[in-house]
Write a protein that holds these residues in place. Structure first.
Motif, PDB file in Angstrom:
ATOM      1  N   ALA A 114       0.824  -1.208   0.000  1.00 24.01           N
ATOM      2  CA  ALA A 114       0.000   0.000   0.000  1.00 24.01           C
ATOM      3  C   ALA A 114       0.861   1.262   0.000  1.00 24.01           C
ATOM      4  N   LYS A 115       1.967   1.252   0.687  1.00 21.97           N
ATOM      5  CA  LYS A 115       2.830   2.432   0.742  1.00 21.97           C
ATOM      6  C   LYS A 115       3.328   2.807  -0.652  1.00 21.97           C
ATOM      7  N   ILE A 116       3.798   1.814  -1.413  1.00 23.86           N
ATOM      8  CA  ILE A 116       4.282   2.086  -2.769  1.00 23.86           C
ATOM      9  C   ILE A 116       3.125   2.519  -3.665  1.00 23.86           C
ATOM     10  N   ALA A 117       1.976   1.852  -3.538  1.00 22.53           N
ATOM     11  CA  ALA A 117       0.829   2.167  -4.383  1.00 22.53           C
ATOM     12  C   ALA A 117       0.328   3.586  -4.132  1.00 22.53           C
ATOM     13  N   ILE A 118       0.285   4.011  -2.871  1.00 22.81           N
ATOM     14  CA  ILE A 118      -0.181   5.367  -2.550  1.00 22.81           C
ATOM     15  C   ILE A 118       0.806   6.417  -3.078  1.00 22.81           C
ATOM     16  N   ASP A 119       2.100   6.138  -2.934  1.00 24.96           N
ATOM     17  CA  ASP A 119       3.106   7.073  -3.467  1.00 24.96           C
ATOM     18  C   ASP A 119       2.966   7.227  -4.980  1.00 24.96           C
ATOM     19  N   GLU A 120       2.759   6.125  -5.703  1.00 31.04           N
ATOM     20  CA  GLU A 120       2.618   6.196  -7.150  1.00 31.04           C
ATOM     21  C   GLU A 120       1.330   6.907  -7.545  1.00 31.04           C
ATOM     22  N   ALA A 121       0.266   6.667  -6.805  1.00 29.64           N
ATOM     23  CA  ALA A 121      -0.990   7.354  -7.098  1.00 29.64           C
ATOM     24  C   ALA A 121      -0.859   8.848  -6.849  1.00 29.64           C
ATOM     25  N   LEU A 122      -0.137   9.222  -5.788  1.00 32.25           N
ATOM     26  CA  LEU A 122       0.063  10.642  -5.487  1.00 32.25           C
ATOM     27  C   LEU A 122       0.829  11.333  -6.616  1.00 32.25           C
ATOM     28  N   LYS A 123       1.843  10.669  -7.122  1.00 31.03           N
ATOM     29  CA  LYS A 123       2.597  11.238  -8.239  1.00 31.03           C
ATOM     30  C   LYS A 123       1.701  11.430  -9.461  1.00 31.03           C
TER      31      LYS A 123
END
Length: 928
Positions: free
Chosen positions: A48-57
């Protein structure tokens, strides 16, 4: 004028649009703060941490969605412990965030949801699947993943699909585990299945192998072999390891794990061979996300970022879509004039202390508007179509069904709330009408534990040292069916022989013991005996147990091994012929219809012959006598009148055939009545039994009493219990005049055994109920199904018939001697009368059409006399034409020649020709 108005409206629109845009621009902040809470070091948290960072970008780089506003997501490592999670949430609320992504754990979600509801901050959880997190209790909690309610529905459908009725549930003993199992229990109950045993495990990773072994040892002693595992991945691996050590991952077992296992298989694959070996044949579920170009592109991007470790799982996809959902909602929020502002909560300030600093938490003023836009979201993300229904749940829930095999996994099908189980993707099914029929529920073949393709039976007889407690009636009569061996706890009889033979055919051992029911002085109540199963006193009931409706509502019966039904037994008396015995061959309706047809046929022959046959002409009195004489003389084929018309001869030919059949039948029946000894009873069947106010006997303990009183509404004062065949015979011999009974109502097997030694009584009427004898088991008992299969096998291979023919059951082969009336009824002859009636009708119709053709046209003077008088004249002409003798000037010579030839062929005497001539003279005189 029009041009001026158009320019004015255009300027007005541009001005308003500019004002609105400037207002939105001024209301849109440069940065919007959003929080995110989950456990960083968990499998879900890492992805989830990686997925949220990518979505934020992706969101911040897309200028078309927030129009210059940037999202700022602050991540907070959260413990799944309830108290620590609450403390961290309270600290987080003081940072003036407008929404929180999380929490991950269902245990923490209710506590944080209360705080979020108070501060009006939407809480968007992509991993909390507890089905009790309702929208009514927690209005600001929004679940952006699927609820476990649908997952447990899928598990229940799988269990029902394979025909299993019981399951064992192992769960983590926290809110998430307990509530999930409660949902599973409800869904199984809807399918007439149940959880036979459930056990909780400590929700901490510190649980030891010894703790798990103690639980699984108890599970191994249970009857069910279907185990549903609803635990976190760490505990799941320990359970599989211990189960494999105990031999519980072999043939006969079925393990169904929830989606916590599949997410580890997706993210941490490949697992070690030792770990995979302990899970062979396990079924698990995974939240279904439809295949798309966007999803494939993100998977490729994910592998570039992480190198495939950790692998992307469904919760990571939902975390990514949650960020986009929040971005779309904020854009709509700002377009509607929403403003990010906070205000103090007076209720919090009133309870704030100097050390808690609760006054730092503020209420999001437009939180309800943002929540409204979140729930109205409608877009297509990586997980498919994201839209909420009225319950604030995502639409179109679906799961992949996975079989752990070798070093990997194999998908065997899908489950969707739209169409249930299928081997076709849910997206294809959405284009078709929903179909939840059992024939449409399909899955690919499964490699079960023990590397077998055969579907496990799902249960075994429990190996806990307990014997199956089987209740057996302690009868005092008809001991040929079941009886207790004196001085022992053993039983014998036909029913016991069938039960023993069926048990021997089962593919597993069934340890049991017989328990006597009844005091041995009278037959026990079979209804009470069956009720002992529902109270837990007996595990089954064996004996001559009738399968009736009220019993099937509380227990399950096996396949009937004896056909049965209620019959009536009555005393027989010799029936004497009497002076009026010649009336008995035919019933009243038969006599009436036969006499009526004699007269009808005579009249039809007279009508057809009257114009052309001198024998059917003359004065009215003479013609009436002729009709009656001709009609009834045909009974003995002694009619003297000759028929001349073709139609008359056709009718007479058919009628003579009918008379032949009637005479033959009457003669045979009367001969039987006068020469054969007949036995009769005043009770003719069920109808006379109910209407007569005579006492009726029944077997003590039988269901016949309830049937007679409740179904047939016979007064209980007329019903007398009888306990033995000797009492049967005595009561019937005495009769109702001497304190006995007029008839006895009992089941056919008892009656056949009774009549095998009694010649004075017989079955009267027909069997008026259809049932059978079976063995009773608790509702949804798998043993009842296997015993039914064994009884069918006994019937097919002939063993059941051999048991019938041997020993105590030999009397069951007797043929029933039911008393039936010897009268011939109209139902046996209505076809003959119908044919004769049709012949008469068709002949008359043809005859009248011929008469109408010979009718001369009316004179012109008649048309001037009026319509009423004209119709009257026409009727008179028709009657006159019917009565007058046919003109023989044209064809008379030919007809006379035919008549003379006919007389010669029939051998007519000169006297008969002389009589015909005299009749002709009379006819001429009367006609004139």
């Amino acid at each position: 004028m029009n041009v001026t108005g158009f320019i004015f409206l255009l300027l007005l629109y541009l001005g308003v649009f500019q004002i609105v845009c400037s207002r939105n621009a001024s209301a849109r902040p440069a940065v919007v703060n959003i929080g995110a809470m989950f456990k960083f070091n968990s499998t879900i948290g890492q992805v989830a941490k990686i997925a949220i960072d990518e979505a934020l970008k992706d969101v911040n780089s897309n200028s078309s969605i927030l129009k210059g506003t940037k999202l700022n997501i602050t991540l907070q490592n959260s413990n799944c412990n309830g108290f620590l999670g609450m403390v961290e949430a309270l600290r987080y609320m003081a940072t003036d965030v407008i929404a929180i992504i999380g929490p991950q754990c269902s245990v923490v979600a209710p506590i944080i949801s209360h705080v979020a509801s108070e501060l009006q901050v939407p809480l968007l959880s992509f991993a909390a699947t507890d089905p009790t997190l309702s929208s009514l209790e927690f209005p600001f909690f929004v679940r952006t993943t699927q609820t476990d309610l649908y997952q447990m529905t899928a598990v229940a459908d799988i269990i029902d699909h394979y025909g299993w009725k019981e399951a064992i549930a192992i769960y983590t003993d926290d809110d998430w585990g307990r509530n999930g199992v409660f949902a599973l229990k409800d869904k199984l109950a809807e399918r007439r299945c149940r959880i036979s045993y459930k056990v909780g495990i400590q929700p901490y990773s510190s649980v030891t192998r010894g703790d798990v072994m103690d639980i699984l040892v108890k599970v191994a002693l249970m009857q069910s072999r279907i185990v549903v595992l609803h635990v976190n991945p760490v505990i799941a691996f320990k359970v599989f390891s211990v189960a494999n050590h105990l031999g519980m991952m072999g043939n006969g077992y079925v393990w169904i794990a929830t989606d916590q296992l599949s997410l580890v298989l997706d993210s941490n694959s490949p697992l070690s061979s030792e770990t995979m070996d302990t899970m062979q044949g396990v079924l698990t579920l995974r939240q279904h996300t439809p295949d798309s170009d966007k999803k494939r592109a993100f998977f490729a991007r994910w592998n570039d970022i992480t190198g495939g470790s950790p692998g992307l799982n469904s919760f990571g996809l939902y975390a990514y879509d949650t960020v986009w959902l929040l971005a779309y909602s904020l854009d709509a929020f700002f377009n509607q004039g929403g403003v990010i502002s906070f205000s103090n909560d007076s209720r919090i300030n009133s309870v704030a202390g100097s050390t808690l600093h609760l006054e730092a938490m503020s209420i999001f003023d437009d939180g309800k508007l943002l929540l409204k836009n979140i729930l109205l979201s409608d877009f297509v993300g990586l997980t498919g179509h994201l839209k909420f229904n009225s319950d604030k749940s995502l639409i179109l829930p679906a799961y992949d069904i996975i079989n752990v095999l070798g070093t990997g996994i194999r998908q065997i099908g899908y489950w969707s709330n739209y169409s249930g189980l299928s081997t076709v993707s849910p997206e294809t099914l959405y284009t078709r009408p929903p179909n939840r029929s059992s024939a449409n529920q399909k899955l690919h073949s499964v490699i079960w534990p023990g590397e077998t393709l055969s579907t496990p039976r799902g249960w075994v007889f429990p190996n806990n040292g307990k014997l199956l407690r089987i209740g057996v009636p302690n009868r005092v009569s008809y001991k040929e069916f079941v009886s207790r061996i004196q001085g022992t706890d053993m039983f014998k009889g036909f029913c016991i022989d069938v039960f023993t033979a069926a048990v021997n055919l089962l593919p597993y051992a069934v340890p049991y013991k017989f328990i006597s029911f009844g005091d041995g002085r009278k037959n026990p109540s079979y209804t009470e005996l069956v009720n002992k199963i529902t109270t837990g006193d007996f595990d089954a009931v064996v004996g001559d147990i009738a399968i009736v409706t009220n019993r099937t509502r509380i227990v399950d019966f096996t396949q009937p091994y004896v056909s049965s039904g209620l019959v009536i037994v009555a005393r027989l008396e010799k029936q004497r012929s009497g002076a009026w015995a010649f009336f008995r061959p035919f019933g009243p309706r038969m006599w009436i219809v036969t006499a009526s047809f004699f007269i009808i046929v005579g009249m039809v022959i007279w009508i057809l012959e009257h114009r052309i046959n001198d024998e059917f002409r003359g004065p009215p009195k003479y013609q009436i006598i002729t009709i009656l004489w001709f009609s009834f003389s045909t009974m003995f084929f002694a009619h003297r009148e000759n028929t001349m018309s073709t139609l008359g001869r056709l009718v007479l030919l058919i009628w003579l055939f009918v008379v032949l059949i009637i005479n033959s039948s009457y003669t045979a029946s009367l001969t039987s009545i006068l020469t054969v000894e007949h036995l009769s009873s005043p009770i003719k069947g069920l109808e006379s039994l109910v209407t007569d106010n005579e006492p009726i006997g029944y077997q003590e303990g039988s269901f016949a009493e309830r049937y007679l009183s409740e179904e047939l509404n016979i007064s209980r004062s007329r019903l007398f219990p009888l306990g033995s065949p000797e009492e049967y015979a005595s009561a019937l011999e005495r009769g109702p005049e001497n304190g006995g009974v007029a008839a006895i109502v009992d089941e056919r097997p008892y009656v056949e055994l009774f009549l095998s030694s009694q010649c004075k009584f017989r079955i009267v009427g027909q069997e008026f109920t259809k049932s059978g004898w079976g063995f009773a088991f608790p509702r949804d008992s798998p043993l009842a199904i296997d015993m039914s299969s064994a009884i069918l096998t006994l019937s097919e291979n002939g063993d059941l018939q051999r048991i019938h023919a041997s020993g105590s059951a030999k009397h069951l082969q007797l043929e029933s001697t039911e008393i039936e009336t010897s009268q011939l009824n109209l139902s046996s002859f209505w076809g003959l009368f119908l044919i004769c009636g049709i012949a008469c009708f068709v002949s008359l119709l043809i005859y009248f059409l011929q008469i109408l053709q010979q009718l001369p046209p009316a004179p012109e003077s008649a048309s001037r006399t009026g319509p009423v008088r004209s119709r009257s004249r026409r009727l008179q002409r028709i009657l006159s034409l019917l009565d007058e003798k046919e003109d023989q000037s044209k064809g008379g010579q030919k007809r006379r020649k035919v008549d003379n030839d006919g007389d010669e062929e029939l051998g007519s005497s000169p006297k008969r020709r002389e009589r015909n001539n005299s009749n002709s003279n009379r006819n001429v005189t009367w006609s004139n």
